[in-house]
Design an enzyme around this catalytic site. Structure first.
Site, PDB file in Angstrom:
ATOM      1  N   SER A 138       1.024  -1.246  -0.133  1.00  0.00           N
ATOM      2  CA  SER A 138      -0.205   0.125  -0.118  1.00  0.00           C
ATOM      3  C   SER A 138       0.825   1.211  -0.070  1.00  0.00           C
ATOM      4  O   SER A 138       2.080   1.439   0.348  1.00  0.00           O
ATOM      5  CB  SER A 138      -0.760  -0.044   1.143  1.00  0.00           C
ATOM      6  OG  SER A 138      -1.492   1.106   1.517  1.00  0.00           O
TER       7      SER A 138
ATOM      8  N   TYR B 177      -1.702   0.068  10.164  1.00  0.00           N
ATOM      9  CA  TYR B 177      -1.807  -0.490   8.766  1.00  0.00           C
ATOM     10  C   TYR B 177      -0.676  -0.312   7.913  1.00  0.00           C
ATOM     11  O   TYR B 177      -0.326  -1.218   7.116  1.00  0.00           O
ATOM     12  CB  TYR B 177      -3.074   0.090   8.209  1.00  0.00           C
ATOM     13  CG  TYR B 177      -3.352  -0.058   6.578  1.00  0.00           C
ATOM     14  CD1 TYR B 177      -3.918  -1.229   6.377  1.00  0.00           C
ATOM     15  CD2 TYR B 177      -3.009   0.870   5.505  1.00  0.00           C
ATOM     16  CE1 TYR B 177      -4.247  -1.532   5.017  1.00  0.00           C
ATOM     17  CE2 TYR B 177      -3.052   0.463   4.431  1.00  0.00           C
ATOM     18  CZ  TYR B 177      -3.884  -0.770   4.002  1.00  0.00           C
ATOM     19  OH  TYR B 177      -4.239  -1.037   2.669  1.00  0.00           O
TER      20      TYR B 177
ATOM     21  N   LYS C 277     -17.149  -1.801   1.366  1.00  0.00           N
ATOM     22  CA  LYS C 277     -16.435  -1.578   2.226  1.00  0.00           C
ATOM     23  C   LYS C 277     -17.021  -0.617   2.939  1.00  0.00           C
ATOM     24  O   LYS C 277     -16.358  -0.073   4.084  1.00  0.00           O
ATOM     25  CB  LYS C 277     -14.984  -0.967   1.409  1.00  0.00           C
ATOM     26  CG  LYS C 277     -14.436  -2.004   0.595  1.00  0.00           C
ATOM     27  CD  LYS C 277     -13.197  -1.413  -0.106  1.00  0.00           C
ATOM     28  CE  LYS C 277     -11.963  -1.024   0.889  1.00  0.00           C
ATOM     29  NZ  LYS C 277     -10.866  -0.581   0.132  1.00  0.00           N
TER      30      LYS C 277
END
Ligand SMILES: NC(=O)c1ccc[n+]([C@@H]2O[C@H](COP(=O)([O-])OP(=O)(O)OC[C@H]3O[C@@H](n4cnc5c(N)ncnc54)[C@H](O)[C@@H]3O)[C@@H](O)[C@H]2O)c1
Length: 305
Positions: free
Chosen positions: A117, A140, A179
């Site tokens: 990411s 994250y 999501k």
């Protein structure tokens, strides 16, 4: 060809599943998912099989090693909600499970194409390049950086193994609706404006992001499948666009003239500007984004409607 797609009930994974089904009709495709942020409705029309399980579960990988064999693993399963603060859970799910997967792939002789990411870059200066600015701001982003470290270690120790990591920037497109609050701002704003409601964004809408359309992301994954390479690559458009611009495009495409409401950003950490350098993906994979923000939104609105 036998293919495993972890996180295949989710946004990116399900789009890959359908692209593989179209391009390689003889491939045997399995989706592995625990249906936490993914949804079965993303897989309506999918002709493969589903394995329901948790990637953190070591015994699942033992079972898969024993009873299955794959040529390619697309690894997209992860905790994708970047506001989750449980560090142990995030690390176990995103990073530790990746080792189990890589060990299984090593056994099978499978190529691994996994999702990292742009979160690994935190708030470092743009343009973000794969070899610098690795300063994640949340757990994250840190878990994704640790996945990259693990991948690089496997690449070094097993030079014959093929591993491709993709640092996606802000992906938007069909099959992201499940999501919920973590779906893209493009989706959230489009839905609101289609209801005739005013778009609401943080003051003053000039924060910029590198938004990339799902069709470009899927194409990058197919390129990785076809090319005999290993490495970590930014996947984006290479162009930063503002939230105000998204609203302008949506007003134009929807034929509306809705005024923007601005409010204070409640987060301590908020990225002001992300823009990828996509030179490495261009050079090594032959990746070229085909959708500008305008073209991506136009295409996407056909699905949202
Ligand atoms: N969408 C983006 O903008 C973006 C940006 C950067 C990176 N990524 C990465 O791309 C990948 C796919 O993201 P997405 O946008 O499709 O999100 P998503 O939430 O739609 O997909 C993730 C999928 O993984 C599944 N999953 C979660 N935890 C699991 C577990 N423990 N075991 C098995 N399955 C599990 C979910 O049910 C879901 O189907 C993720 O790894 C994400 O971190 C996405």
């Amino acid at each position: 060809m036998r293919i495993l797609i972890t996180g295949g009930a989710g946004f990116i994974g399900s789009n890959i599943a359908f692209a593989i089904q179209d391009k390689y009709p003889d491939a045997k495709v399995y989706v592995l998912d625990n249906f936490s942020s993914g949804h079965f409705k993303n897989l309506i029309g999918f002709r493969g099989e589903v394995i329901t399980g948790d990637i953190k579960d070591k015994s699942l990988w033992e079972y898969l090693r024993k009873h299955f064999s794959f040529d390619v693993v697309f690894h997209k399963a992860a905790i994708t909600d970047t506001t989750v603060m449980d560090q142990k859970l995030m690390m176990e799910t995103n990073a530790d499970s990746f080792r189990y997967l890589l060990d299984a792939a090593l056994d099978w002789g499978a190529k691994v194409i996994y999702a990292s990411s742009a979160g690994v870059y935190g708030n470092t200066p743009a343009p973000m390049r794969e070899d610098r600015g690795l300063e994640p701001e949340n757990i994250y982003g840190f878990s994704k950086l640790m996945m990259d470290h693990i991948a690089l270690d496997y690449m070094k120790r097993h030079p014959d193994m093929r591993i491709v990591g993709f640092r996606y920037f802000n992906v938007y497109g069909p099959r992201e609706s499940f999501k919920g609050k973590t779906a893209s701002m493009i989706y959230q704003l489009a839905v609101k404006m289609m209801r005739g409601e005013k778009p609401r964004i943080f003051k003053w809408g000039e924060q910029k992001r590198d938004f990339v359309y799902i069709k470009d992301v899927v194409r990058a994954n197919l390129l990785a499948l076809e090319k005999d390479v290993s490495g970590i690559f930014n996947i984006a458009t290479g162009e930063a666009r503002s939230f105000n611009e998204i609203i302008e495009i949506l007003n134009r495409e929807l034929g509306t003239n809705l005024e923007t409401e601005y409010f204070d950003c409640p987060y301590d950490f908020y990225q002001e500007f992300t823009q990828a350098d996509i030179g490495r993906a261009r050079e090594v994979l032959g990746y070229e984004p085909e959708y500008s923000l305008e073209e991506g939104i136009r295409d996407y609105l056909k699905f949202i409607r």
